[in-house]
Design an enzyme around this catalytic site. Structure first.
Site, PDB file in Angstrom:
ATOM      1  N   LYS A  11       1.231  -1.693   0.057  1.00 50.76           N
ATOM      2  CA  LYS A  11       0.104   0.014   0.255  1.00 50.76           C
ATOM      3  C   LYS A  11       1.205   0.856   0.206  1.00 50.76           C
ATOM      4  O   LYS A  11       1.821   1.829   1.577  1.00 50.76           O
ATOM      5  CB  LYS A  11      -1.211   0.171   1.216  1.00 50.76           C
ATOM      6  CG  LYS A  11      -2.236   1.092   0.968  1.00 50.76           C
ATOM      7  CD  LYS A  11      -2.120   2.175   1.100  1.00 50.76           C
ATOM      8  CE  LYS A  11      -1.612   3.136   1.262  1.00 50.76           C
ATOM      9  NZ  LYS A  11      -2.074   4.300   1.539  1.00 50.76           N
ATOM     10  N   GLU A  31       9.647   1.668  10.655  1.00 49.95           N
ATOM     11  CA  GLU A  31      10.685   2.230  10.626  1.00 49.95           C
ATOM     12  C   GLU A  31      10.218   3.950  10.900  1.00 49.95           C
ATOM     13  O   GLU A  31       9.737   4.620   9.789  1.00 49.95           O
ATOM     14  CB  GLU A  31      11.438   2.045   9.073  1.00 49.95           C
ATOM     15  CG  GLU A  31      11.396   0.582   8.706  1.00 49.95           C
ATOM     16  CD  GLU A  31      13.060   0.698   9.628  1.00 49.95           C
ATOM     17  OE1 GLU A  31      13.475   1.264  10.511  1.00 49.95           O
ATOM     18  OE2 GLU A  31      13.198  -0.419   9.151  1.00 49.95           O
ATOM     19  N   CYS A  44      14.709  10.914   6.188  1.00 49.01           N
ATOM     20  CA  CYS A  44      14.214  10.130   7.725  1.00 49.01           C
ATOM     21  C   CYS A  44      15.967  10.498   8.138  1.00 49.01           C
ATOM     22  O   CYS A  44      16.192  10.548   9.205  1.00 49.01           O
ATOM     23  CB  CYS A  44      13.631   8.615   7.682  1.00 49.01           C
ATOM     24  SG  CYS A  44      14.110   7.792   6.910  1.00 49.01           S
ATOM     25  N   GLU A  92      10.722  16.667  14.653  1.00 44.48           N
ATOM     26  CA  GLU A  92      10.843  15.982  12.891  1.00 44.48           C
ATOM     27  C   GLU A  92      10.621  17.442  12.077  1.00 44.48           C
ATOM     28  O   GLU A  92       9.558  17.460  11.569  1.00 44.48           O
ATOM     29  CB  GLU A  92      10.627  15.123  12.868  1.00 44.48           C
ATOM     30  CG  GLU A  92      11.088  14.531  11.112  1.00 44.48           C
ATOM     31  CD  GLU A  92      10.671  13.159  10.849  1.00 44.48           C
ATOM     32  OE1 GLU A  92       9.455  12.564  10.937  1.00 44.48           O
ATOM     33  OE2 GLU A  92      11.271  12.277  10.086  1.00 44.48           O
TER      34      GLU A  92
HETATM   35  P1  NAD Z   1       2.536   9.010   7.375  1.00 42.94           P
HETATM   36  O1  NAD Z   1       3.022   8.073   8.571  1.00 42.94           O
HETATM   37  O2  NAD Z   1       2.019   9.656   7.091  1.00 42.94           O
HETATM   38  O3  NAD Z   1       2.100   7.898   6.021  1.00 42.94           O
HETATM   39  C1  NAD Z   1       2.969   6.087   5.958  1.00 42.94           C
HETATM   40  C2  NAD Z   1       1.883   5.565   5.474  1.00 42.94           C
HETATM   41  O4  NAD Z   1       0.801   4.890   5.860  1.00 42.94           O
HETATM   42  C3  NAD Z   1       0.435   6.067   4.063  1.00 42.94           C
HETATM   43  O5  NAD Z   1       1.127   5.257   2.937  1.00 42.94           O
HETATM   44  C4  NAD Z   1      -0.440   6.561   4.487  1.00 42.94           C
HETATM   45  O6  NAD Z   1      -1.235   5.971   4.126  1.00 42.94           O
HETATM   46  C5  NAD Z   1      -0.588   5.951   5.554  1.00 42.94           C
HETATM   47  N1  NAD Z   1      -1.183   5.473   6.640  1.00 42.94           N
HETATM   48  C6  NAD Z   1      -1.574   6.650   7.520  1.00 42.94           C
HETATM   49  N2  NAD Z   1      -2.485   6.199   8.284  1.00 42.94           N
HETATM   50  C7  NAD Z   1      -2.936   4.891   8.543  1.00 42.94           C
HETATM   51  C8  NAD Z   1      -3.675   3.907   9.234  1.00 42.94           C
HETATM   52  N3  NAD Z   1      -4.061   4.340   9.717  1.00 42.94           N
HETATM   53  N4  NAD Z   1      -3.080   2.938   9.025  1.00 42.94           N
HETATM   54  C9  NAD Z   1      -1.944   2.122   8.184  1.00 42.94           C
HETATM   55  N5  NAD Z   1      -1.938   3.399   7.287  1.00 42.94           N
HETATM   56  C10 NAD Z   1      -2.188   4.900   7.232  1.00 42.94           C
HETATM   57  O7  NAD Z   1       4.165   8.936   6.741  1.00 42.94           O
HETATM   58  P2  NAD Z   1       4.935  10.401   5.198  1.00 42.94           P
HETATM   59  O8  NAD Z   1       3.979  11.108   5.598  1.00 42.94           O
HETATM   60  O9  NAD Z   1       3.951   9.097   4.597  1.00 42.94           O
HETATM   61  O10 NAD Z   1       6.135  10.079   5.336  1.00 42.94           O
HETATM   62  C11 NAD Z   1       6.863  10.538   6.566  1.00 42.94           C
HETATM   63  C12 NAD Z   1       7.619  10.146   7.214  1.00 42.94           C
HETATM   64  O11 NAD Z   1       8.076   8.669   7.448  1.00 42.94           O
HETATM   65  C13 NAD Z   1       8.602  10.562   8.054  1.00 42.94           C
HETATM   66  O12 NAD Z   1       8.217  11.354   9.413  1.00 42.94           O
HETATM   67  C14 NAD Z   1       9.645   9.934   7.731  1.00 42.94           C
HETATM   68  O13 NAD Z   1      10.894  10.461   9.115  1.00 42.94           O
HETATM   69  C15 NAD Z   1       9.131   8.794   8.158  1.00 42.94           C
HETATM   70  N6  NAD Z   1      10.194   7.704   7.562  1.00 42.94           N
HETATM   71  C16 NAD Z   1      10.989   6.566   7.539  1.00 42.94           C
HETATM   72  C17 NAD Z   1      11.844   6.226   7.215  1.00 42.94           C
HETATM   73  C18 NAD Z   1      12.798   4.863   8.109  1.00 42.94           C
HETATM   74  O14 NAD Z   1      13.229   3.972   7.076  1.00 42.94           O
HETATM   75  N7  NAD Z   1      12.326   4.868   9.568  1.00 42.94           N
HETATM   76  C19 NAD Z   1      11.759   6.424   6.081  1.00 42.94           C
HETATM   77  C20 NAD Z   1      10.842   6.940   5.184  1.00 42.94           C
HETATM   78  C21 NAD Z   1      10.545   8.170   5.865  1.00 42.94           C
END
Ligand code: NAD
Length: 526
Positions: free
Chosen positions: A169, A242, A276, A374
């Site tokens: 997804k 992650e 990240c 962040e």
């Molecule tokens: P986000 O948490 O808003 O969304 C991530 C994913 O989760 C999306 O596909 C979203 O549709 C889905 N999602 C949202 N709510 C959900 C729920 N309740 N149940 C299931 N799925 C759900 O994050 P984002 O804005 O897409 O990404 C940015 C964040 O990701 C930043 O905090 C960044 O640091 C982190 N990130 C971490 C890593 C790592 O490897 N640690 C890598 C890249 C990004």
């Protein structure tokens, strides 16, 4: 377009953040569609596993070759959907995935094969032990928009090579890149139901998390990660999380300031700071701080901001205005609390709605949001520190613990300090790039997450360990079975003394007693 509109009315809309152009619209996967995808994956997975590791890695090789051929088109698609410079799409997405495929092709079969397990316990020596690594079953991947290709692709390759079926997804902002990944895997010969991509919003993600999947790899924000961990707990679904980071960069007085400042500028502004692992907090030892700040300001001022399709562009737009607004709030808060704005600090509206100037702040402190939350944008906040201990304390003063970097002319000093940094990985004289080292485990501690992806530790997360032991002497009853009595208790005491008594004399004595009791008690087993 506002992100809420992007997920309006059961569909997700893909938009070029540099131009606002609509690139595509996709219906969100419904709960019923998630269940149907899971049923297909469940049916397809056993045959995929039965294919064997060698045949699966051969298909990974097909994927790698195809990707190498189509690298320019895939990189340009990533740029259109995320805004990042296409040079960067090549270095931080394509190169990472091609090398991850190389790692699994070279190592997966060795790392996944059955492993004999020697038993140290004397009482268990007559068993032949073995560790089996079995696929989890159906692995769901829920991923973010910032690295829409390298994050899900590296995770999917590990899951697939271990014999799992995968449902991805993708982020609501990057459906096109996910469908490109699907197309590449299809063309490589991976059966369609073994890897499925389902565009959708958070409701689609939530439906997937609450379905009967066997494992979840979630990459995203801490707040979503916590919600997912709660949902997963209701049925003890194993998860890898992650999550976000607030990575510190520690510049010591013996560092090469010219190199460290270039590293800081790249580490803070790569992907417009939306990484990240990006440098989110920079601490510089007092006596080199002015020189360091001056170098960073000079280099940040030279960065060319614009549409990532232009190969001369260094920094592209942010993904959407909501993300840009967070950056504005953090910069404003820092300035109100006394930070010095050295360069940047404003939108570049002439370029488009989502552009923000690479920004350097000096004299920041830990009372400011920019050093605690962040930011995920093109800002380099710099703070000076006195001695090593103070620098370490500042670096560790964070709820996050994803990665960190230490900059010093003395490698041994860097390695010594790295042991005291609270993070999942530490680079000495470099930043960010650990994600591109296929052998290195990726993941954080504290609020940055649970579990690891990448390399052999990531592969390990894609299997269930099963221990199997077989008797060498199947016709022999075990001493610890029923038939408890005084002489059994004495034998057991002597047997424990043989192994664990401190004095050699007692161990020898116990060995003789043990033998005697063994011969007497053995005949009384039930
Ligand atoms: P986000 O948490 O808003 O969304 C991530 C994913 O989760 C999306 O596909 C979203 O549709 C889905 N999602 C949202 N709510 C959900 C729920 N309740 N149940 C299931 N799925 C759900 O994050 P984002 O804005 O897409 O990404 C940015 C964040 O990701 C930043 O905090 C960044 O640091 C982190 N990130 C971490 C890593 C790592 O490897 N640690 C890598 C890249 C990004």
């Amino acid at each position: 377009m506002a992100p809420d509109l992007q997920a309006a009315a059961g569909k997700v809309v893909s938009v070029n953040p540099a131009t606002g152009e609509i690139l595509g619209e996709f219906a969100c996967g419904s709960a019923d569609e998630v269940r149907a995808a899971l049923a297909r994956a469940r049916r397809a997975q056993p045959a995929w596993f039965e294919l064997g590791c060698r045949r699966r890695t051969a298909l990974l090789r097909n994927f790698q070759r195809l990707l190498a051929q189509r690298k320019t088109d895939v990189a340009r698609l990533i740029t259109r959907e995320t805004g990042k410079p296409w040079v960067e799409a090549l270095t931080t997405e394509l190169a990472v995935v091609l090398d991850a495929a190389r790692f699994y092709i070279e190592n997966a079969c060795r790392l996944l094969r059955d492993e004999p397990l020697a038993h140290g316990n004397v009482a268990m020596k007559q068993k032949v032990g073995r560790i089996l690594r079995e696929p989890c079953g159906v692995v769901a991947i829920v991923s973010p928009w910032n690295y829409p290709f390298s994050i899900p692709a590296t995770q999917a390759l590990a899951a697939l090579v271990a014999g799992n079926a995968v449902i991805l997804k993708p982020s609501e902002f990057t459906s096109l890149v996910a469908l490109e990944l699907k197309d590449l895997l299809d063309r490589a010969g991976i059966p369609g139901d073994v890897f499925q991509a389902m565009p959708g919003d958070r409701a689609t993600g939530a439906a997937l998390v609450s379905s009967e999947i066997d494992k979840l790899i979630f990459t995203g924000s801490v707040s979503t990660g916590k919600a997912i961990a709660q949902a997963a707990a209701t049925r003890l679904l194993p998860v890898i999380l992650e999550l976000g980071g607030k990575d510190p960069m520690l510049v010591l007085e013996d560092a090469d300031i010219e190199v460290a400042s270039s590293g800081a500028v790249w580490g803070a502004f790569v992907n417009a700071g939306q990484a990240c692992l990006s440098v989110e907090r920079c601490y510089v030892q007092h006596n080199v701080c002015d020189r360091f700040v001056e170098a960073c300001v000079r280099k940040a001022g030279k960065l060319r901001v614009g549409n990532g399709m232009d190969p001369e562009t260094d920094v592209g737009p942010m993904i959407h205005e909501r993300q840009l607004h967070i950056v504005e709030q953090h910069v404003e808060d820092a300035r109100e609390r006394g930070a010095r704005l050295m360069t940047g600090g404003s939108r570049l509206a002439g370029l488009g709605a989502n552009f923000y100037a690479p920004t350097v702040l000096a004299d920041v402190n830990h009372a400011m949001r920019i050093m605690r939350e962040e930011t995920f944008g093109p800002v380099l906040p710099i703070m000076s520190f006195g001695d090593e201990e103070e620098g370490l304390a500042l670096a560790n003063d964070s709820e996050y613990g994803l990665s960190a970097s230490i900059w010093t002319g003395d490698r041994a000093r860097g390695e010594r300090l790295a042991r005291r940094i609270a993070a999942g990985s530490v680079l000495i004289n470099d930043a960010v790039c650990s994600f591109g080292i296929s052998e290195a485990p990726h993941g954080g501690i504290k609020a940055s997450g649970i579990g690891r992806t990448h390399g052999r530790f990531g592969l390990q997360e894609m299997v269930r360990l099963k221990y199997v032991a077989a008797e060498r002497l199947p016709r022999m009853k075990k001493m610890w079975w029923y038939g408890y009595n005084q002489s059994f208790a004495r034998w057991m005491e002597a047997f424990l003394d043989v192994q664990f008594a401190r004095s050699t004399k007692r161990r020898v004595e116990a060995a003789l007693q043990s033998l005697e009791y063994f011969l007497r008690a053995g005949s009384r087993r039930l």
